[in-house]
Motif scaffolding. Structure first.
Motif, PDB file in Angstrom:
ATOM      1  N   UNK A 119      43.364  -2.150 -13.071  1.00 29.04           N
ATOM      2  CA  UNK A 119      42.162  -2.336 -12.755  1.00 29.04           C
ATOM      3  C   UNK A 119      41.075  -3.454 -13.516  1.00 29.04           C
ATOM      4  N   UNK A 120      41.292  -3.307 -14.782  1.00 28.45           N
ATOM      5  CA  UNK A 120      40.731  -4.304 -15.724  1.00 28.45           C
ATOM      6  C   UNK A 120      41.156  -5.693 -15.285  1.00 28.45           C
ATOM      7  N   UNK A 121      42.518  -5.761 -15.086  1.00 27.78           N
ATOM      8  CA  UNK A 121      43.011  -7.241 -14.738  1.00 27.78           C
ATOM      9  C   UNK A 121      42.678  -7.758 -13.553  1.00 27.78           C
ATOM     10  N   UNK A 122      42.365  -6.866 -12.618  1.00 24.24           N
ATOM     11  CA  UNK A 122      41.877  -7.202 -11.246  1.00 24.24           C
ATOM     12  C   UNK A 122      40.211  -7.569 -10.994  1.00 24.24           C
ATOM     13  N   UNK A 130      42.652  -6.280 -21.841  1.00 25.62           N
ATOM     14  CA  UNK A 130      42.211  -5.894 -23.243  1.00 25.62           C
ATOM     15  C   UNK A 130      40.691  -5.536 -23.221  1.00 25.62           C
ATOM     16  N   UNK A 131      39.877  -5.660 -22.257  1.00 18.54           N
ATOM     17  CA  UNK A 131      38.345  -5.543 -22.238  1.00 18.54           C
ATOM     18  C   UNK A 131      37.976  -4.479 -21.237  1.00 18.54           C
ATOM     19  N   UNK A 132      37.259  -3.571 -21.531  1.00 17.82           N
ATOM     20  CA  UNK A 132      36.904  -2.343 -20.482  1.00 17.82           C
ATOM     21  C   UNK A 132      36.238  -3.251 -19.216  1.00 17.82           C
ATOM     22  N   UNK A 133      36.457  -2.483 -18.160  1.00 17.78           N
ATOM     23  CA  UNK A 133      35.748  -3.046 -17.025  1.00 17.78           C
ATOM     24  C   UNK A 133      34.629  -2.488 -16.518  1.00 17.78           C
ATOM     25  N   UNK A 134      34.000  -2.472 -15.266  1.00 21.02           N
ATOM     26  CA  UNK A 134      32.952  -2.118 -14.792  1.00 21.02           C
ATOM     27  C   UNK A 134      32.976  -0.533 -14.694  1.00 21.02           C
ATOM     28  N   UNK A 135      34.030   0.017 -13.964  1.00 20.48           N
ATOM     29  CA  UNK A 135      34.400   1.302 -13.908  1.00 20.48           C
ATOM     30  C   UNK A 135      34.347   2.119 -15.221  1.00 20.48           C
TER      31      UNK A 135
END
Length: 219
Positions: A119-122, A130-135
């Protein structure tokens, strides 16, 4: 959104991946959810559909709740977050009825972590894993707990005297991580930093116990 989703659309939302929010359905069904603001179509191939924050909130809401019932405010920092019904939930530590340990749980946690990295990649603009995403920023306690459990850290049992405990805090985009000793806190800090979180160590003014304050890194 002016109308509530249909029963078929709600079933689609409830069947979404519990971690990534990836949806499965016909093109017409998915397009209808996009129009309602409950899903989005990823711009990169294979152009899968995912729940928006509004879609996640709808799935987590209790459909049987009375509309006029007040929703709880921020949870107490020292209380465990409730597990999602019917889906995967990372161990936050201190649960009264934790899921059974064993190989099946290990596989489930590993699958959830890999799904979060995907999910981070997408969803990160640069495709970074390597970095947290919005979720993660809207599910801070669950995201931090998943990073810790996936790395093999033991969560605290019902008494809360051993293992890690992840709790909400009044600060925006920050969770507190408690542990029985400095070694546990240091190990948890290293894991969260590797998972893309900023971590600082603090001392509670009243209890004088050490704890971690962790926030998802933005850059």
């Amino acid at each position: 959104m002016t109308r509530p989703p249909t029963a078929a659309q709600r079933r689609l939302i409830e069947a979404a991946d519990p971690v990534t929010g990836r949806l499965r359905g016909t093109e017409a069904q998915l397009t209808a959810l996009v129009k309602r603001g409950l899903a989005f179509r990823h711009p990169r191939p294979p152009h899968d559909h995912f729940l928006t924050p509004a879609g996640h909130r709808m799935r987590e809401d209790d459909p049987a709740a009375e509309p006029e019932s007040p929703r709880p405010k921020s949870p107490r920092p020292d209380s465990p977050q409730p597990a999602d019904t019917g889906g995967f939930a990372a161990r936050v530590g201190g649960e009264e009825a934790p899921p059974p340990a064993g190989p099946a749980r290990v596989r489930e946690v590993h699958s959830a972590w890999e799904g979060l990295l995907e999910l981070r990649r997408m969803t990160n603009p640069d495709g970074s894993r390597e970095r947290p995403c919005g979720w993660e920023r809207t599910h801070l306690v669950r995201a931090a707990a998943l990073a810790l459990e996936a790395a093999g850290h033991p969560p605290a049992g019902p008494t809360g005297t051993d293992g890690y405990r992840v709790r909400a805090t009044p600060q925006p985009e920050a969770v507190a991580v408690h542990g029985p000793d400095d070694a546990t806190l240091s190990a948890c800090a290293a894991t969260l930093e590797k998972a893309g979180w900023q971590v600082g160590e603090h001392t509670d003014r009243r209890s004088r116990k050490r704890y971690l304050l962790a926030s998802p890194r933005r850059v």
